[in-house]
Design a protein around this motif. Sequence first.
Motif, short mmCIF file in Angstrom:
data_model
loop_
_atom_site.label_atom_id
_atom_site.label_comp_id
_atom_site.label_asym_id
_atom_site.label_seq_id
_atom_site.Cartn_x
_atom_site.Cartn_y
_atom_site.Cartn_z
N UNK A 8 -2.63 -21.29 -18.16
CA UNK A 8 -1.08 -21.48 -17.73
C UNK A 8 -0.88 -20.11 -17.30
N UNK A 9 -1.02 -19.05 -18.45
CA UNK A 9 -0.29 -17.68 -18.15
C UNK A 9 -0.96 -16.92 -16.82
N UNK A 10 -2.52 -17.19 -16.80
CA UNK A 10 -3.37 -16.57 -15.92
C UNK A 10 -3.06 -17.22 -14.47
N UNK A 11 -2.42 -18.57 -14.36
CA UNK A 11 -2.22 -18.93 -13.23
C UNK A 11 -0.96 -18.99 -12.55
N UNK A 12 0.07 -18.83 -13.56
CA UNK A 12 1.48 -18.62 -13.42
C UNK A 12 2.00 -20.11 -13.45
N UNK A 13 1.33 -21.14 -13.89
CA UNK A 13 1.73 -22.64 -13.69
C UNK A 13 2.03 -23.05 -15.14
N UNK A 17 2.38 -28.99 -15.11
CA UNK A 17 1.75 -28.85 -13.81
C UNK A 17 0.00 -29.11 -13.89
N UNK A 18 -0.33 -28.21 -14.70
CA UNK A 18 -1.82 -28.14 -15.09
C UNK A 18 -2.40 -29.65 -15.32
N UNK A 19 -1.55 -30.20 -16.25
CA UNK A 19 -2.01 -31.49 -16.52
C UNK A 19 -1.80 -32.32 -15.33
N UNK A 20 -0.83 -32.16 -14.61
CA UNK A 20 -0.48 -33.05 -13.54
C UNK A 20 -1.81 -32.96 -12.56
N UNK A 36 -10.13 -30.82 -26.44
CA UNK A 36 -9.11 -29.66 -25.93
C UNK A 36 -9.78 -29.29 -24.65
N UNK A 37 -8.88 -29.11 -23.67
CA UNK A 37 -9.21 -28.52 -22.35
C UNK A 37 -9.85 -27.18 -22.59
N UNK A 38 -10.94 -27.01 -21.91
CA UNK A 38 -11.59 -25.56 -21.84
C UNK A 38 -11.81 -25.11 -20.36
N UNK A 39 -11.13 -24.21 -19.88
CA UNK A 39 -11.22 -23.70 -18.50
C UNK A 39 -12.08 -22.74 -18.35
N UNK A 40 -12.80 -22.70 -17.13
CA UNK A 40 -13.62 -21.38 -16.98
C UNK A 40 -13.32 -20.51 -16.06
N UNK A 41 -13.76 -19.36 -15.72
CA UNK A 41 -13.72 -18.50 -14.44
C UNK A 41 -13.65 -19.06 -13.33
N UNK A 42 -14.63 -20.17 -13.30
CA UNK A 42 -14.66 -20.90 -12.02
C UNK A 42 -13.68 -21.82 -11.80
N UNK A 43 -12.93 -22.45 -12.63
CA UNK A 43 -11.96 -23.27 -12.75
C UNK A 43 -10.50 -22.29 -12.31
N UNK A 44 -10.64 -21.07 -12.60
CA UNK A 44 -9.55 -19.97 -12.32
C UNK A 44 -9.61 -19.81 -10.92
N UNK A 45 -10.98 -19.51 -10.46
CA UNK A 45 -10.82 -19.17 -9.04
C UNK A 45 -10.59 -20.40 -8.06
N UNK A 46 -10.82 -21.49 -8.62
CA UNK A 46 -10.63 -22.78 -7.76
C UNK A 46 -9.13 -22.94 -7.90
N UNK A 47 -8.46 -22.63 -8.93
CA UNK A 47 -6.91 -22.81 -9.09
C UNK A 47 -6.31 -21.68 -8.09
N UNK A 48 -6.76 -20.70 -8.14
CA UNK A 48 -6.24 -19.54 -7.08
C UNK A 48 -6.41 -19.75 -5.88
N UNK A 49 -7.42 -20.57 -5.47
CA UNK A 49 -7.75 -21.03 -4.00
C UNK A 49 -6.62 -22.29 -3.82
N UNK A 50 -6.24 -23.21 -4.66
CA UNK A 50 -5.39 -24.15 -4.48
C UNK A 50 -4.04 -23.49 -4.65
N UNK A 51 -3.67 -22.41 -5.28
CA UNK A 51 -2.49 -21.86 -4.90
C UNK A 51 -2.28 -21.04 -3.43
N UNK A 52 -3.35 -20.84 -3.17
CA UNK A 52 -3.40 -20.07 -1.56
C UNK A 52 -3.15 -21.26 -0.60
N UNK A 53 -3.72 -22.37 -0.89
CA UNK A 53 -3.43 -23.56 -0.02
C UNK A 53 -1.96 -23.91 -0.14
N UNK A 54 -1.50 -23.93 -1.37
CA UNK A 54 0.11 -24.19 -1.46
C UNK A 54 0.79 -23.39 -0.76
#
Length: 124
Positions: A8-13, A17-20, A36-54
């Motif tokens: 959440x801190x890394x993405x600013x979300x 919102x992440x659960x949604x 527990x959810x375990x996010x990877x660097x790959x998840x982080x890169x994907x989320x950053x791409x999603x944020x760019x699409x938004x």
Amino acid sequence: MYKIQQFSKLTGLSIPTLRYYENLGILKPARSKNNYREFTDSDLNWMMFILRLKQTGMPLENICRYSFLREQGDQTIEERIKLLDEQERLLNKEFLKLQKQLEFLKEKKETYNDMLAKRDNRIN
């Protein structure tokens, strides 16, 4: 690995919102033994791409579609390109509108500057 709080801190979300996004199928984090959810660097890169699409204004429905297609593999590249092309067309249309508005403001400022110059010439 990142826990949801770190992610959440890394993405600013926010965590909700992440659960949604997870419920929509956009994010699919791994789960630990304790579920527990375990996010990877790959998840982080994907989320950053999603944020760019938004940021381009892409509707969440299209982002979900893009995400689904991505999961299907390389055979969906053409369909993903179509979604990106559609968003590019929309952005170009908005860009042209903004250019016209900027030109309007520029012309109005020129009119006022001409009026000021004429006024100043009469005073001198």
